[in-house]
Design an enzyme around this catalytic site. Sequence first.
Site, PDB file in Angstrom:
ATOM      1  N   HIS A   4      -2.532   2.935  -1.114  1.00  0.00           N
ATOM      2  CA  HIS A   4      -3.644   3.658  -0.811  1.00  0.00           C
ATOM      3  C   HIS A   4      -3.787   5.130  -1.750  1.00  0.00           C
ATOM      4  O   HIS A   4      -4.412   5.214  -2.413  1.00  0.00           O
ATOM      5  CB  HIS A   4      -3.785   4.204   0.811  1.00  0.00           C
ATOM      6  CG  HIS A   4      -3.940   2.756   1.461  1.00  0.00           C
ATOM      7  ND1 HIS A   4      -4.722   1.629   1.225  1.00  0.00           N
ATOM      8  CD2 HIS A   4      -3.125   2.399   2.464  1.00  0.00           C
ATOM      9  CE1 HIS A   4      -4.849   0.928   2.037  1.00  0.00           C
ATOM     10  NE2 HIS A   4      -3.898   1.134   2.915  1.00  0.00           N
ATOM     11  N   ASP A  43      -5.187  -6.295   1.012  1.00  0.00           N
ATOM     12  CA  ASP A  43      -4.960  -5.420   2.360  1.00  0.00           C
ATOM     13  C   ASP A  43      -5.683  -6.231   3.574  1.00  0.00           C
ATOM     14  O   ASP A  43      -4.737  -7.347   3.818  1.00  0.00           O
ATOM     15  CB  ASP A  43      -5.569  -3.912   2.281  1.00  0.00           C
ATOM     16  CG  ASP A  43      -5.073  -3.217   3.417  1.00  0.00           C
ATOM     17  OD1 ASP A  43      -4.005  -3.613   3.981  1.00  0.00           O
ATOM     18  OD2 ASP A  43      -5.331  -1.963   3.387  1.00  0.00           O
ATOM     19  N   HIS A  99      -0.834  -5.993  -2.327  1.00  0.00           N
ATOM     20  CA  HIS A  99      -0.983  -5.411  -0.862  1.00  0.00           C
ATOM     21  C   HIS A  99      -1.735  -6.378  -0.190  1.00  0.00           C
ATOM     22  O   HIS A  99      -2.859  -6.582  -0.265  1.00  0.00           O
ATOM     23  CB  HIS A  99      -1.141  -4.140  -0.896  1.00  0.00           C
ATOM     24  CG  HIS A  99      -0.844  -3.584   0.450  1.00  0.00           C
ATOM     25  ND1 HIS A  99       0.158  -3.306   1.094  1.00  0.00           N
ATOM     26  CD2 HIS A  99      -1.832  -3.299   1.564  1.00  0.00           C
ATOM     27  CE1 HIS A  99       0.186  -2.818   2.196  1.00  0.00           C
ATOM     28  NE2 HIS A  99      -1.036  -2.652   2.765  1.00  0.00           N
TER      29      HIS A  99
HETATM   30 ZN   LIG Z   1      -1.740  -2.355   4.575  1.00  0.00          ZN
END
Ligand SMILES: [Zn+2]
Length: 455
Positions: A271, A322, A56
């Site tokens: 998440h 992320d 991610h």
């Molecule tokens: Zn994200």
Amino acid sequence: MQAIFARTALTPNGWRKNVAIEIDDAGRIARVTPDSTPGGGATQVPMLLPATANLHSHTFQRAMAGLAERRGPQGRDSFWTWREIMYRFLDLLSPDDIETVAAFAFMEMQEAGFAAVAEFHYVHHQPGGVAYADIGELSARIAAAASQTGIGLTLLPVLYRHGGVDKRPLKGGQQRFGNDLAGFEKLLARAEDCVDGLPADTRLGVAPHSLRAVARDDLRAACAMRPGAPFHMHIAEQEPEIEEVLAAYGKRPVEWLLGEFEVDERWCLIHCTHMTDDETRNLARTGAVAGLCPVTEANLGDGIFNGPQFRAAGGTLGIGSDSNIRITVAEELRQLEYSQRLRDRARAVLPAHGQSSGRTLYDAALAGGARALGRDAGSLQPGKWADLVAVEPASFAGMMADDGILDGWLFTGGNDAVTDLWSAGRHRVRGGRHVAREAIAARYTTALERLMGLL
Ligand SMILES: [Zn+2]
């Protein structure tokens, strides 16, 4: 054919000594021979591991790393105040900037030990929301950055329709993200062209942004667009998001999703920070990957993933960088385990009894990363893409063997332990540096100077 000779390597049969690896011209592992001798022309390394995938990333956020660490003038700083800064920054970025920053972030990922990345790509339009002449302009920029660096790419064009679960319109920086379903189909087709121009290990997936940005029917439509392809979505990151979904749908996000959709191994849920015990167990049983981003989740104050319950129910997890506030395999996995330790006031929380923390975390990331990217990799065996990383950690050299290598790298070392990296056989990190570092870093510095001048 390329050849590597490792004094120690992690194979599907465990740690082996004096391992010769051959890689075919397509970038797949052709042969793995333990108890061998180094042939002429082989790249010799002390410790070789399968390299993991970064499941991610939003590469453009790398350029604002560190810019949102000042506390605001009033109230409580949060994910939501950070997001406002991110939206403002985003409006400054040109297509050239997007490509330059992505190349820099991809290069850093390879230097940190990631052989591949799932780029969750949601910036599609010009500031204000007007589409570029080519709707896939920015997807093409991401593909170009992957090509510059040689990283393995799973491109995830993102469907983003609304500003909240109540379908409020997009505003401000969000306008660069929006597409209706017809526009998104066009974008996917263009992204497919981009992927076709890259090496054979490149994949295309689909990513509805979140339950905030995509409503039920659109989520169903997105599901049907590329059957079997990787399918990623943010979920249950922040408490206000849980409350919003609960108010609209009468259920918590993961609970609602599992009731409405056939969630399976193609899904990667990013998440999953706020889940009840039931949601945790039920998600684990689907085979979907929990995409954890421990460094970003700590930076944004998201919360702590329920690791013990998820692992006990046989769940698959992987790691992502992320926001790219910091790009590092070792620190992501360390932060994941440390967050569990701090919450439970215990040590070695994720491994089974008698197992190494480093090995447990690394094996999990290999399996989850490969599954999430739809990438035939993650193991040192013939037929797999040659995603490989060599480590030589100065901090524990000579002190540790076998699983201790991973405990040493992940808990006492960092990116500086990585000496060499291959992405599907493309040997792009040598002696700890990406082979194109100079040019990529120079372009990045110039772009960043210009952007800082605009802030
Ligand atoms: Zn994200």
